[in-house]
Enzyme design. Structure first.
Site, PDB file in Angstrom:
ATOM      1  CG  ASP A  25      37.473 123.954  55.499  1.00 52.20           C
ATOM      2  OD1 ASP A  25      38.271 125.156  56.068  1.00 52.20           O
ATOM      3  OD2 ASP A  25      36.747 124.005  56.060  1.00 52.20           O
ATOM      4  CG  ASP A  27      36.807 123.066  59.870  1.00 49.84           C
ATOM      5  OD1 ASP A  27      36.635 123.820  60.942  1.00 49.84           O
ATOM      6  OD2 ASP A  27      35.519 123.350  58.863  1.00 49.84           O
ATOM      7  CG  ASN A  48      33.008 124.326  61.781  1.00 54.29           C
ATOM      8  OD1 ASN A  48      33.946 124.605  60.829  1.00 54.29           O
ATOM      9  ND2 ASN A  48      31.520 123.773  61.601  1.00 54.29           N
ATOM     10  CG  HIS A  49      34.598 119.928  61.873  1.00 55.77           C
ATOM     11  ND1 HIS A  49      34.106 119.079  61.928  1.00 55.77           N
ATOM     12  CD2 HIS A  49      34.340 121.231  60.785  1.00 55.77           C
ATOM     13  CE1 HIS A  49      32.727 119.033  61.170  1.00 55.77           C
ATOM     14  NE2 HIS A  49      32.906 120.210  60.168  1.00 55.77           N
ATOM     15  CG  ASP A  81      36.010 100.101  77.637  1.00 59.89           C
ATOM     16  OD1 ASP A  81      34.567 100.449  77.148  1.00 59.89           O
ATOM     17  OD2 ASP A  81      35.934  98.388  77.876  1.00 59.89           O
ATOM     18  CB  SER A  99      34.752  97.710  74.563  1.00 55.24           C
ATOM     19  OG  SER A  99      34.050  97.824  74.989  1.00 55.24           O
ATOM     20  CD  GLU A 155      25.865 100.377  79.780  1.00 59.36           C
ATOM     21  OE1 GLU A 155      26.793 101.459  80.409  1.00 59.36           O
ATOM     22  OE2 GLU A 155      26.867 100.387  78.586  1.00 59.36           O
ATOM     23  CG  ASP A 215      22.551  89.563  74.846  1.00 59.78           C
ATOM     24  OD1 ASP A 215      23.952  89.672  74.348  1.00 59.78           O
ATOM     25  OD2 ASP A 215      22.157  89.708  75.930  1.00 59.78           O
ATOM     26  CD  GLU A 227      29.583  93.003  65.560  1.00 65.54           C
ATOM     27  OE1 GLU A 227      28.081  92.085  65.496  1.00 65.54           O
ATOM     28  OE2 GLU A 227      30.662  92.275  65.271  1.00 65.54           O
TER      29      GLU A 227
END
Length: 714
Positions: free
Chosen positions: A185, A214, A246-247, A648, A650, A657, A686, A697
């Site tokens: 690995d 890996d 497995n990775h 995206d 971002s 959501e 928000d 954040e």
């Protein structure tokens, strides 16, 4: 008259005292080194137990992540404000070869459509690749330069073309070379790869290499490692070999960092790179056999491992072991009626859909019906007529993930349960000292195989030795099963600076392994052995305390079962039993208790002190403590889910959501958090009231803070 020397009694006594002093010092030093070694070993055990617990959580949530990927990711659609559930056609396009163009025209297409700006100062590649290109890549990555996205996509296409010509199990011979180098690995540790090449020489026809899976995740330079390995593979296809680990799995990459790394480094073309990588992963060989005597694969074996079978099936059908695909036939057999894909028109309707068709708890009748279908449907293709071979026995009792695959999410029409199980075992299994083969409950997938299982497989195929990776070892390697199984791990400082060495194997024509150890030294060389061990130990205990804090309510409830009078104290054995019953980490809790809790004068444990050194600095005072603990515990899983929704990448997701997806996650895990708390949290975070949440954040805000560290920093 003879000559000689006379020894006085005082001199004899002085010598005896000196010898005794030397013996005492030697004993003290040996005891000191033994204590340090014990601390280093239990620190490694802590890291390993937490790592396996995370992998187990990943496996246990495989059905949920499959549901999310099927319904809330739309890689081929144009960006829009609403993210609707995918249609069956879109889902199929993501899981078949047709989703990634095969033709050489794509190489020219990339040149025409992806422009390289004049400001680009990284390496330039010219296809077909030569040794000069691999040298240019190594030099560029040493100085932290980045390869342009066009070259990455072209390299991935060339890599896939090479891999498609390779068998499932590669056969090599040492008759043409002096030695073959086998590496374990790497996990994104570029410095380790560069050190291996520095010590052992660059790959060439005279210096062949095998890298045993890996390559990516956890480390910061997984992209660079893949580029280097794939470039050498294209240049030396007969002398440079890669096995799948497995990775090498796109769902594992969502949790352990590689997806995030790709999107950060290649924001505009990240999704194209990741989709192409899914297909490249599926074409990686599963194992290598040297001189018909040494079997090299990533994880291990089971009592049903069939190398002939593994060598014959179409390996690229298996895109991921964590996302078993449903067949069209099985969909038709389900008694629930219209599928979720057809019924869910947008994210708001998910909860309503789930109330009609629970993805986590199916009735016993429908479960048995699906189970019977999997056996019947897969069984027709499961038995392959192999020359000179008898078929392996039917699969016995399977672990949690295997049973879920059979009962709730059957494999694709072309992929049988046996194929899935065979690959799962060789990529996820670990050796054990006891005889037999048992489910690997700590990882959640694969099995534990004993010396008897190893001996039977080696005898069955006339092999001498099994070389595998998959586990971090303190010295970089480990020999077990009477010298028949070798574990090789090449990522030094895997958990923490100084936690372990890396190693690779030199295998000569006599098939006698020679181990080369190393450790990438940054600051460790200047530290004493005591300082190095202390650094590793403190880091391990920090991770363990965070794990404890994330399960605070469950632990307090477990402690109070032993404390009916609410004294705040329980015995050390009761404390150890309570912690293990909640965390299931299989650690020496009695040994660790002095580092994790306060002990009363009578020797009892003040169990609430388990949480004294930790706190979460709430960015929002209104958040309920129970919700904070839940967010802390499922932080990694939530990050995966929101990365799926954030098309995206971002880092911004809408309030709606956030709210609806959390409710879905809550429903799946049966978390006792009411909808009103989630709605209140969504509105509170928000901060600028623009209808979007900076999720990165937000996650960072709800992390465990170590009070002692804060005092030091202040």
């Amino acid at each position: 008259m003879g000559c000689g020397t006379s020894v006085t009694s005082s001199q004899v006594k002085k010598s005896e005292k000196a010898i005794k002093a030397a013996i005492l010092i030697q004993r003290w030093y040996r005891s000191y080194v033994a204590r340090l070694e014990m601390r280093r070993r239990y620190a490694l055990s802590i890291f390993q137990s937490i790592e396996y617990a995370e992998e187990q959580a990943q496996m246990q949530l495989s059905n949920f992540f499959t549901f999310m990927l099927d319904h809330f990711t739309q890689p081929n659609e144009p960006d829009s404000g609403k993210k609707k559930c995918k249609t069956k056609d879109a889902h199929n396009s993501l899981t078949t070869d047709n989703s990634v163009p095969d033709s050489d025209e794509m190489m020219g297409e990339y040149e025409r459509t992806i422009e390289i700006p004049d400001s680009y100062y990284g390496p330039h590649l010219c296809f077909p690749l030569t040794v000069a290109d691999t040298n240019a890549l190594l030099q560029a990555f040493k100085y932290r330069q980045q390869l342009h996205a066009r070259y990455v996509l072209q390299l991935l296409h060339e890599t896939r073309k090479v891999l498609q010509q390779m068998p499932n199990i590669t056969h090599l011979s040492t008759s043409y070379v002096k030695e073959i180098t086998i590496c374990g690995d790497l996990h994104g540790k570029l410095d380790d790869l560069l050190l291996i090449f520095y010590k052992n020489g660059l790959p060439s026809e005279e210096n062949p290499y095998i890298f045993n899976g890996d390559f990516v995740d956890r480390g910061k330079n997984s992209v660079e490692i893949l580029i280097i390995l794939f470039a050498f593979l294209v240049v030396y296809p007969n002398h440079f070999h890669l096995n799948r680990g497995n990775h090498e799995d796109h769902i594992m990459n969502l949790r352990y960092g590689f997806t995030k790394e790709v999107m950060k480094k290649y924001r505009s073309y990240g999704k194209k790179i990741l989709r192409l990588l899914q297909d490249v992963y599926s074409w990686l060989p599963l194992a290598t056999i040297v001189d018909n005597k040494v079997l090299i694969l990533h994880g291990g074996i089971s009592d049903t491992t069939d190398l002939n079978f593994l060598n014959l099936f179409q390996r690229n059908k298996l895109k991921t072991l964590l996302r078993p695909l449903k067949s069209n036939t099985e969909t038709n057999h389900e008694p629930q009626g219209p599928s979720l894909i057809e019924e869910c028109s947008n994210l708001r309707e998910v909860k309503k859909c789930l109330s009609r068709q629970d993805i986590t708890k199916s009735s016993s009748s429908s479960s048995s019906e699906r189970k019977q279908y999997c056996r019947d449907g897969a069984g027709a293709k499961e038995h392959v007529n192999l020359p000179g071979r008898t078929h392996s026995s039917p699969l016995g009792e399977q672990q949690d993930l295997e049973s879920r695959v059979t009962t709730t999410a059957c494999t694709s029409p072309d992929l049988t349960t046996k194929e899935w199980k065979q690959v799962l075992d060789i990529l996820w299994s670990d050796p054990k000292h006891q005889n037999g083969c048992a489910p690997n409950k700590y990882r959640g997938g694969g099995c534990y195989f004993g010396p008897d299982v190893t001996a039977r497989l080696l005898k069955r195929y006339n092999l001498k030795m099994l070389i595998r990776s998959h586990e971090c070892k303190q010295e970089g390697y480990e020999i077990c099963h009477n010298g028949k199984v070798i574990t090789i791990f090449s990522a030094s400082n895997y958990y923490e600076e100084g936690s372990n060495r890396g190693a690779y194997i030199k295998l000569n024509p006599d098939l006698i392994p020679r181990f080369v150890q190393y450790q990438v030294n940054k600051g460790t060389r200047k530290k004493t052995i005591h300082q190095r061990v202390s650094t590793v130990e403190l880091s391990a205990l920090k991770s363990l305390r965070e794990k404890i804090y994330a399960h605070k309510s469950e632990l307090v409830a477990a402690f109070r079962k032993y404390d009916p009078n609410d004294t705040g104290k329980i015995s050390p054995s009761q404390w150890a039993s309570a912690v293990e019953s909640v965390l299931h980490l299989d650690l020496p809790w009695r040994t660790l208790r002095s580092r994790l809790v306060h002990l009363a004068q009578d020797g009892s444990v003040e169990y609430l002190s388990s949480f004294d050194a930790l706190e979460i600095e709430l960015p929002i005072k209104e958040v309920q403590p129970s919700l904070v603990e839940t967010l802390c515990r499922y932080k990694a899983d939530l990050e995966i889910i929101f990365n799926m929704i954030d098309k995206d990448h971002s880092g911004l997701i809408s309030i709606d959501e956030f709210r609806q997806t959390w409710k879905l996650f809550n429903l799946h895990l049966n978390i006792d958090v009411d909808d009103e708390s989630i709605d209140s949290l969504a509105r509170s975070i928000d901060f600028n009231k623009d209808g979007n949440i900076d999720f990165n954040e937000f996650l960072e805000a709800f992390h465990v803070v170590h009070k002692f560290e804060n005092k030091i920093s202040e």
